[in-house]
Design a protein around this motif. Structure first.
Motif, short mmCIF file in Angstrom:
data_model
loop_
_atom_site.label_atom_id
_atom_site.label_comp_id
_atom_site.label_asym_id
_atom_site.label_seq_id
_atom_site.Cartn_x
_atom_site.Cartn_y
_atom_site.Cartn_z
N SER A 14 -24.52 17.74 20.72
CA SER A 14 -25.01 16.60 19.96
C SER A 14 -23.87 15.59 19.85
CB SER A 14 -25.52 17.03 18.59
OG SER A 14 -24.57 17.81 17.94
N GLY A 15 -24.24 14.32 19.94
CA GLY A 15 -23.23 13.27 19.89
C GLY A 15 -22.67 12.92 21.26
N CYS A 16 -23.24 13.45 22.35
CA CYS A 16 -22.71 13.14 23.67
C CYS A 16 -23.38 11.91 24.26
CB CYS A 16 -22.87 14.31 24.61
SG CYS A 16 -24.58 14.60 25.10
N GLY A 17 -24.39 11.37 23.58
CA GLY A 17 -25.05 10.15 24.06
C GLY A 17 -26.42 10.39 24.66
N LYS A 18 -26.93 11.64 24.58
CA LYS A 18 -28.23 11.95 25.17
C LYS A 18 -29.33 11.10 24.57
CE LYS A 18 -27.78 16.04 23.71
NZ LYS A 18 -28.03 17.35 23.16
N THR A 19 -29.36 11.06 23.23
CA THR A 19 -30.47 10.39 22.57
C THR A 19 -30.39 8.88 22.74
OG1 THR A 19 -30.62 12.23 21.06
CG2 THR A 19 -31.69 10.23 20.38
N THR A 20 -29.16 8.34 22.79
CA THR A 20 -29.00 6.91 23.04
C THR A 20 -29.51 6.58 24.44
OG1 THR A 20 -27.01 7.03 21.71
CG2 THR A 20 -27.35 5.02 22.97
N LEU A 21 -29.18 7.45 25.40
CA LEU A 21 -29.64 7.25 26.77
C LEU A 21 -31.17 7.17 26.81
CD1 LEU A 21 -29.03 7.13 29.80
CD2 LEU A 21 -29.09 9.62 29.83
N VAL A 22 -31.83 8.03 26.01
CA VAL A 22 -33.29 8.01 25.98
C VAL A 22 -33.81 6.64 25.55
CG1 VAL A 22 -35.32 8.93 24.82
CG2 VAL A 22 -33.52 10.47 25.59
N SER A 23 -33.20 6.05 24.51
CA SER A 23 -33.63 4.73 24.06
C SER A 23 -33.52 3.74 25.20
CB SER A 23 -32.77 4.24 22.90
OG SER A 23 -32.71 5.21 21.90
N GLY A 24 -32.46 3.86 26.00
CA GLY A 24 -32.28 2.96 27.13
C GLY A 24 -33.35 3.18 28.18
N LEU A 25 -33.65 4.44 28.47
CA LEU A 25 -34.65 4.74 29.49
C LEU A 25 -36.03 4.23 29.09
CD1 LEU A 25 -33.75 8.41 30.52
CD2 LEU A 25 -33.02 6.27 31.55
N MET A 26 -36.28 4.19 27.78
CA MET A 26 -37.57 3.73 27.29
C MET A 26 -37.64 2.21 27.24
SD MET A 26 -39.19 6.52 26.58
CE MET A 26 -40.53 5.92 25.60
N GLY A 27 -36.52 1.55 27.51
CA GLY A 27 -36.51 0.08 27.44
C GLY A 27 -36.55 -0.44 26.03
N LEU A 28 -36.28 0.44 25.06
CA LEU A 28 -36.39 0.03 23.66
C LEU A 28 -35.00 -0.09 23.05
CD1 LEU A 28 -39.36 2.09 22.26
CD2 LEU A 28 -39.26 -0.35 22.77
#
Lengths: 265, 278, 324
Positions: free
Chosen positions: C44-58
């Motif tokens: 956790s904290g490696c940027g996975k969830t932030t990357l998801v926001s990027g992939l969703m275009g949001l």
């Protein structure tokens, strides 16, 4: 107390909620013993009754019927329960939910000294908290004035364990202590549990849905399904020669690195 | 202290507090500075506002500003007292029942429901009607408080019952806290902003209930309140005479008090909760 | 074959209220082929969830695009207006199964009504009767008991079933790509298995084309993903086939991550998991050299100075100049 008195002994232990048609039996006619210094895992899917059983052992729930003995004596239903909780303590699944969000972490760790009739002097309490924090690899000064939400899940779970290092109970009920933390922090949490067990020669009741994890940590497994203990035995017996279909199901469901798990068409 | 600093940083709190402060000042400051007499006729009936007499006169020719200030004081007093009584009663009964559960909860819930189905306004009217001379403001406020606590008890009970099964309460129990300690330290803090909302609504409803009773001629027997003023204005054709100064100011004041309390509540939610704070 | 999703040197940062800049995703590139499941693993904290926001275009404040692109069939979704992303990208091109899906269903409405809303939101003129038939057909096809599930309220469903219903609803519009962000981490092992089975059904039935599966449980990816990217401190540190990454990781962090996993199974008691000491670096501060160096068990004196780049080692890409 004779040397061979079990730590816990349950006879036809039952806990039901609600009445009449809405009656739901969470723990159904459980009979078992747990020896001193034993690590027993309660294993089952969510809703199998393992958490309610843990709460019964913790004296947070009362049995509907049947008997539950601690060191040969019934777990009293009245009187000062603090003596019991000096002996039997717990760590919970979700450490964020287990701490009160309105008070600092240090204040909440200090609250466990309430269990003693005579509170140690202020200095001693502070020292014992500091030592417990060091024991779980947290820096005491970094936590000063901090609130629960300011720490990571792994740190919070270690704080729950620090509480146990302060209290040094004889029995620990660990209710899914690793399931809310990052997979890479799990090993650490288990390490501290083993350290507690060795330092304090504790009895541990470990509640988990992961039979692999239970196999790894325990001396004996109880497999629960719909409130009943469907199988109990040593880890090797239960996992290599399971007699209950529910045990087999649990074994099949572990995502193993070494054998097929879910297959694609 | 830290809490206060956070509160002062929230715009909602500042607006609400300033409005409430303004109404309190309006209620308590003028009598110290001006000579206000609510029983002396100062002119004809319904004289419009002038420079010297800011709100003109009422249907009897009394000074409307003096009446308004005095009425505001009475209404605030009745509202806050009724609000405190109803909130405290409701909280005690609701939290205790909700936390304890079992038969204690069943009995307290049954009592609450029993009180809930008794039409409180009728009871109030009967109570007020049976007392002629002794109808003081305090007594009316206590009556209101004692008949309206039921829904706050129900609301609080539901909240307490859901907190009861939380892990932090379980941890508090195995830390050796008794019922009182758990309720005060581990349940009430989580309900604080909720209780404040309950208190606001009970206060507002206290002010309104008092004015209804006053309209029926069963209010405090020799005191002016905002409800009283509204009621007098309506009964004495202030509306059809276009004497807006007789009913508009009390109406505005009631609205401002309720608005101020509401804004205070929403802003405090964000401050009492340390997670939202940081 | 043309990639269905192309992430090109994506950098995303947060701007905190105090004006501090946190580079949460720092130069991530990968391609997703049709029919593929790509696993992304990390602490956790490696940027996975932030990357998801990027992939969703949001990208919503405080999260901002630094540079780079996310292209779906050639279209850069990060440069579309948010309204257009919502209208034509989400649900159709790409759908997300969120982490906390268990409570994302409105408890006062039946599953049937929730599902109907999703279809009506994208096709206002749809015939109600036809929708009901479509829902029953779809739920049956992905292996759910359509009638029982559709008529239930979310609270009546056990946690595992609720998560499968969320998956069923989020894929109603046949999205080409599904992003599954820890879809099974909150579930017991049996429900976890059922969720994975459902995700496979979606692919096998041709309802979705490709999937990105994000998790902190690296061993789980052994059964799920065809390729795995391991993330650390906002960067991909190793990307290769599942066999390569799980059984033969070349980046020290990949090995440490595998070593920290308690993939406890009966008969495997001997191997003791080793926790990774320390915590991931604070991305609000500039870091020089290898980001894992301070925690790395095999770090050498030059690691802290030398900037690391992804390079090919033994058939996969590794961000470590010592890797062989």
């Amino acid at each position: 107390m004779p040397a061979d008195t079990p730590c816990f002994e349950a006879r036809n232990l039952t806990r039901a909620f609600g009445h009449g048609a809405r009656r739901k039996v969470a723990v159904d006619d459980a009979t078992f013993t747990i020896a001193e210094r034993e690590i027993v895992s309660l294993v089952g899917q969510s809703g199998c009754g393992k958490s309610v059983l843990a709460k019964l052992l913790l004296r947070l729930e009362k049995p509907s019927s049947g008997e539950l003995l601690y060191q040969g004596r019934p777990i009293a239903e009245s009187g000062d329960p603090r003596a019991y909780w000096r002996h039997v303590q717990a760590v919970f699944q979700d450490p964020y939910a287990a701490f009160n969000q309105f008070f600092t972490i240090r204040a909440q760790l200090k609250a466990c000294f309430r269990l003693f009739d005579q509170r140690p002097p202020e200095r001693e309490m502070e020292d014992r908290i500091d030592q417990a924090l060091l024991a779980v690899n947290l820096r005491p000064r970094e936590l000063d004035g901090k609130y629960p939400f300011e720490l990571s899940g792994g740190q919070m779970q270690r704080l729950l364990l620090a509480r146990i290092f302060i209290l040094r109970p004889r029995v620990l009920i660990a209710d899914e202590p690793t399931s809310m933390v990052d997979a890479c922090s799990r090993a650490g949490i288990l390490e501290y549990l083993m350290k507690l067990k060795q330092e304090l020669s504790m009895t541990i009741v470990f509640v988990t849905h992961d039979i692999g994890l239970a196999y790894y940590v325990s001396d004996r497994l109880f497999i629960l399904h719909e409130g009943r203990i469907v199988e109990q035995g040593t880890p090797d017996d239960v996992t290599q020669r399971p007699t209950s279909p529910f045990t087999r199901q649990l074994l099949d469901d572990i995502p193993s690195v070494h054998r097929p798990w879910v297959t694609r068409a | 202290m830290k809490l206060l600093r956070h509160l002062l940083r929230s715009p909602g709190f500042v607006v609400g507090a300033l409005l409430l402060l303004a109404t309190l000042l309006l209620a308590f400051l003028p009598p110290l500075l001006l000579e206000l007499d609510t029983s002396r006729r100062v002119g004809l009936a319904y004289v419009p506002p002038t420079a010297g007499r800011w709100l003109g006169t009422d249907h009897l020719g009394l000074d409307m500003f003096a009446l308004l200030v005095s009425g505001l004081r009475s209404s605030l007093y009745v509202g806050f007292l009724a609000g405190i009584v109803a909130t405290v009663l409701g909280t005690l009964i609701g939290v205790y029942g909700g936390y304890k559960g079992g038969w204690i909860d069943d009995v307290l819930t049954a009592c609450t429901n029993l009180f809930l189905v008794i039409p409180s306004l009728i009871v109030l009217i009967l109570l007020s009607g049976s007392l002629q001379e002794g109808r003081s403001l305090t007594l009316i406020a206590l009556f209101i408080g004692c008949t309206t606590w039921t829904w706050s008890a129900r609301a609080v009970r539901a909240q307490a019952a859901s907190l009861r099964s939380r892990d932090h309460v379980a941890l508090a129990r195995i830390n050796g806290y008794g019922t009182l300690g758990i309720v005060c330290l581990h349940i009430l803090p989580y309900l604080l902003s909720y209780l404040f909302m309950v208190f606001i609504l009970q206060t507002a409803s206290g002010i309104l209930t008092e004015s209804v009773i006053s309209m029926l001629g069963l209010g405090p027997y020799d005191t002016v309140s905002l409800g009283n003023l509204l009621n007098q204005a309506i009964r004495n054709e202030a509306l059809s005479d276009g004497a807006w100064w007789a009913f508009f100011p009390p109406m505005v004041l009631i609205t401002v008090i309720a608005f101020a309390l509401y804004v205070l509540n929403t802003s405090m939610e964000g401050v009492f909760n340390p997670r939202l704070r940081k | 074959m043309a990639a269905i999703l192309e992430v090109d040197d994506l950098r995303l940062h947060y701007l905190t209220r105090l004006g501090k800049r946190v580079q949460a995703v720092d130069g991530v590139s990968f391609q997703l082929q049709p029919g593929e499941i790509l696993g992304i693993a990390g602490e956790s904290g490696c940027g996975k969830t932030t990357l998801v926001s990027g992939l969703m275009g949001l990208l919503m404040p405080p999260l901002h695009l630094t540079s780079g692109a996310v292209r779906i069939a050639g279209r850069d979704i990060l440069r579309l207006p948010p309204a257009e992303v919502r209208r034509s990208v989400l649900g159709r091109d790409i759908a997300m199964i969120p982490q906390g899906a268990l409570n994302s269903l409105n408890p006062t409405r039946k599953v049937r009504d929730l599902a109907t809303d999703v279809i009506l939101a994208h096709d206002e003129g749809a015939d109600r009767r036809a929708i009901q038939d479509r829902l029953r057909e779809r739920f049956t096809r992905i292996g759910l008991e359509a009638d029982a599930v559709l008529n239930a309220y979310p609270v009546q469903l056990p946690a595992g079933m609720k998560q499968r219903v969320v998956i069923g609803i989020s894929t109603l519009l046949n999205p080409r790509i599904v992003i599954a962000d820890e879809p099974s981490s909150a579930l017991d092992v049996s429900s976890q298995k059922a969720v994975i089975q459902l995700l496979f059904n979606l692919l096998d039935e041709g309802i979705v084309s490709s999937m990105v599966f994000i998790t902190h449980e690296l061993p789980l990816l052994r059964h799920v993903a065809g390729r795995i990217a391991v993330m650390y401190a906002g960067q991909i540190v190793e990307i290769g086939t599942t066999e390569q990454v799980i059984f033969d990781g070349r980046q020290p962090y990949t090995r440490a991550l595998m070593g920290s996993m308690l993939s406890a199974e009966p008969g495997q008691k001997s191997r003791k998991p080793v926790a990774i000491e320390g915590a991931p670096p604070n991305l609000g501060e500039p870091i020089s050299g290898c980001r894992f160096a301070v925690r790395c068990p095999v770090a050498q004196s030059d690691c802290a100075q030398r900037e690391q780049v992804l390079r090919e080692v033994a058939g996969r890409h590794v961000r470590c100049h010592h890797a062989r």
